[in-house]
Scaffold this active site. Structure first.
Site, PDB file in Angstrom:
ATOM      1  N   ASN A 136     -69.949 -20.278  63.134  1.00  0.00           N
ATOM      2  CA  ASN A 136     -69.757 -21.062  61.921  1.00  0.00           C
ATOM      3  C   ASN A 136     -71.113 -21.522  61.385  1.00  0.00           C
ATOM      4  OD1 ASN A 136     -69.147 -22.915  59.934  1.00  0.00           O
ATOM      5  ND2 ASN A 136     -67.454 -23.859  61.054  1.00  0.00           N
ATOM      6  N   CYS A 139     -70.191 -24.477  57.389  1.00  0.00           N
ATOM      7  CA  CYS A 139     -69.634 -25.799  57.089  1.00  0.00           C
ATOM      8  C   CYS A 139     -70.653 -26.625  56.297  1.00  0.00           C
ATOM      9  CB  CYS A 139     -69.259 -26.523  58.381  1.00  0.00           C
ATOM     10  SG  CYS A 139     -68.521 -28.147  58.107  1.00  0.00           S
ATOM     11  N   CYS A 346     -44.265 -11.342  19.169  1.00  0.00           N
ATOM     12  CA  CYS A 346     -44.992 -12.539  18.727  1.00  0.00           C
ATOM     13  C   CYS A 346     -44.029 -13.685  18.458  1.00  0.00           C
ATOM     14  CB  CYS A 346     -45.780 -12.207  17.466  1.00  0.00           C
ATOM     15  SG  CYS A 346     -46.726 -13.613  16.823  1.00  0.00           S
ATOM     16  N   CYS A 356     -59.517 -17.333  18.215  1.00  0.00           N
ATOM     17  CA  CYS A 356     -60.449 -16.374  17.624  1.00  0.00           C
ATOM     18  C   CYS A 356     -61.377 -17.047  16.621  1.00  0.00           C
ATOM     19  CB  CYS A 356     -59.665 -15.242  16.958  1.00  0.00           C
ATOM     20  SG  CYS A 356     -60.713 -13.906  16.320  1.00  0.00           S
ATOM     21  N   CYS A 430     -63.315  -8.791  22.575  1.00  0.00           N
ATOM     22  CA  CYS A 430     -63.741  -9.770  23.584  1.00  0.00           C
ATOM     23  C   CYS A 430     -62.621 -10.145  24.554  1.00  0.00           C
ATOM     24  CB  CYS A 430     -64.290 -11.015  22.908  1.00  0.00           C
ATOM     25  SG  CYS A 430     -63.041 -12.043  22.100  1.00  0.00           S
ATOM     26  N   CYS A 433     -58.111 -13.379  22.740  1.00  0.00           N
ATOM     27  CA  CYS A 433     -56.760 -13.540  22.193  1.00  0.00           C
ATOM     28  C   CYS A 433     -55.698 -13.146  23.212  1.00  0.00           C
ATOM     29  CB  CYS A 433     -56.595 -12.740  20.908  1.00  0.00           C
ATOM     30  SG  CYS A 433     -56.940 -10.971  21.083  1.00  0.00           S
TER      31      CYS A 433
END
Length: 470
Positions: A136, A139, A346, A356, A430, A433
């Site tokens: 480990n 931590c 829609c 947008c 992009c 939307c």
């Protein structure tokens, strides 16, 4: 005859387990009784809650971030290693291996940075019957203040030195758990590989403060009026973990068998880690949240997906996504996608339109009925102008009695004036939307052929330097 079911048993750096789903070193593996119940539920392996010199933990220890109705989207802890006597843990490791010889039991270890201390704990863990050792080095709280945990994992030289000490004594596979609280996780991966590590696990928790009570002004978790930074995990960290696993596995000088950790709650999460090269996955937060039985869906889901993809073993698809991830400079600048809105699906919420205009590239318009300004296609009304024009096209919760008569809105369920339109000549692809849309597959991204050859930024700049560019 149907094909046999996929075989999901694994051999991870010499450690065998009936499936690749392991519990991480954490409260779900704090005792033998818990680990045995986990194995009964279907887990293939368990990394024992870290053992070493006995500590005293505080109360309280946990805090979380809830998001959009989901509890524990991000989980924070300030708990230290096991606060149970070392002898009890070692005895229970022996008992678990005796009862479950085919399951993987890995001892997580953390002691002070002295060769003798590491040699002693290695000998004790292996004598108890552990199949492997996880060091480990990750931590980020409490133990790091004592020169252990991430205090080691953030210094490549220390990590290499201690790994080499352990390898001097160990007869079982040695796994090094890497900290994400570092500028480049590959630096420590390089170091522990030089030190002789047989495998890696990544990532450990991320330094965090999850929030402050605005009534008391005290951060969470509240320990007598004060708090401390802790280790952050859960679904929120999965993207960070995936990136770091890829960084390690795509670097030949760092790559070793790796156990993926970070936000894994479903078989889909696990499959993503396998596709980036992980040989097993370790789960903590999801088991703490929902219990051990989540592994049933993980096993069934992975097997069903593998059958659909015609993968017989985990090795058949492990690492297949690694070559599909590259540096930005190698991406095709001439690849183009545009958004497409399915009018049948829609609901007229107009989230895509607002996102947008306010957060992207102003290529979604509410002009299906009104048309562009004065007939000029290049001129579009801004959101404030659209709102001022008519309340009829302001986004509202669809209520049947407020909608126009059905005859006036055919062929779509939503009035045409409320259905946005994408100007594909302006759309840059992009994806925003499609990400904000609440209706699945209502907005899809469609490739548009540009007629141009593939060209990366590196190729374009090289051509410009040599005078061959356009």
């Amino acid at each position: 005859m149907s094909n046999p079911k996929p075989d999901i048993s694994v051999n991870f750096a010499g450690i065998h387990s009936p499936n690749p789903f392991w519990l991480a070193s954490a409260p779900p593996t704090n005792s033998g009784e818990q680990v045995m119940r986990a194995f009964d539920a279907g887990w293939g392996g368990a990394v024992w809650k870290t053992i070493g010199a006995q500590v005293t933990n505080v109360s309280s220890r946990y805090s979380s971030i809830d998001w959009s109705g989901q509890r524990m989207m991000g989980f924070n802890n300030i708990e230290l290693i096991s606060d149970r006597p070392l002898e009890d843990n070692l005895h229970e490791i022996t008992e678990v291996k005796k009862r479950y010889p085919k399951h993987a039991v890995v001892a997580s270890l953390m002691v002070e940075s002295k060769r003798e201390a590491w040699h002693t704990i290695v000998q004790q863990a292996e004598d108890a019957g552990a199949d492997g050792l996880e060091l480990n080095f990750g931590c980020p709280h409490g133990m790091s203040e004592r020169g252990m945990g991430s205090a080691v994992g953030q210094v490549p030289e220390y990590a290499e030195m201690i790994t080499a000490w352990v390898k001097e004594k160990a007869k079982t596979p040695v796994i090094v758990k890497l900290t994400p609280n570092i500028s480049d996780i590959r630096a420590v991966a390089h170091a522990v590989k030089r030190g002789g590590a047989d495998a890696l696990s990544a990532i450990n928790t991320i330094n965090s403060i999850t929030g402050i009570d605005l009534g008391t002004l005290i951060p969470s978790p509240n320990v007598g009026g004060k708090s401390s930074h802790g280790g952050y995990c859960g679904p929120a960290v999965k993207p960070i973990a995936l990136n770091m696993v890829h960084q390690v596995m795509s670097d030949p000088d760092a790559a070793l068998p790796i156990s993926g950790i970070g936000g894994i709650a479903t078989w889909r999460d696990a499959a993503e880690f396998f596709l980036l090269g992980a040989g097993t996955v370790q789960v903590c937060t999801a088991a703490m949240h929902y219990g051990y039985r989540i592994v049933e869906d993980m096993i069934d889901g992975l097997k069903n997906w593998m059958a659909e993809k015609h993968f017989d073993t985990v090795e058949d698809f492990r690492g297949l996504t690694i070559p599909k991830i590259t540096e930005w400079k190698h991406l095709d600048l001439n690849y183009k996608i545009v958004a497409h809105i399915d009018e049948q699906k829609c609901i007229g919420c107009d989230l895509c339109y607002t996102a947008c205009w306010d957060g992207a590239h102003q290529c979604i318009h509410l002009d299906r009925v009104s048309g562009p300004i004065d007939g000029h296609v290049e001129l579009h009304r801004k959101p404030a102008e659209v709102e001022a024009m008519s309340k009829a096209i302001i986004a509202v919760t669809p209520i049947p009695k407020l909608d126009p008569p059905k005859a006036l809105q055919e062929p779509y369920a939503t009035p045409l004036a409320r259905i946005p339109r994408v100007d594909e000549t302006e759309c840059v692809g992009c994806n925003l939307c499609s990400l904000v849309c609440p209706v699945e597959d209502c907005i899809t991204m469609i490739e548009v052929k540009t007629g141009l050859p593939s060209e990366s930024w590196e190729e374009r700049t090289a051509a410009t330097l040599t005078g061959k560019g356009h």
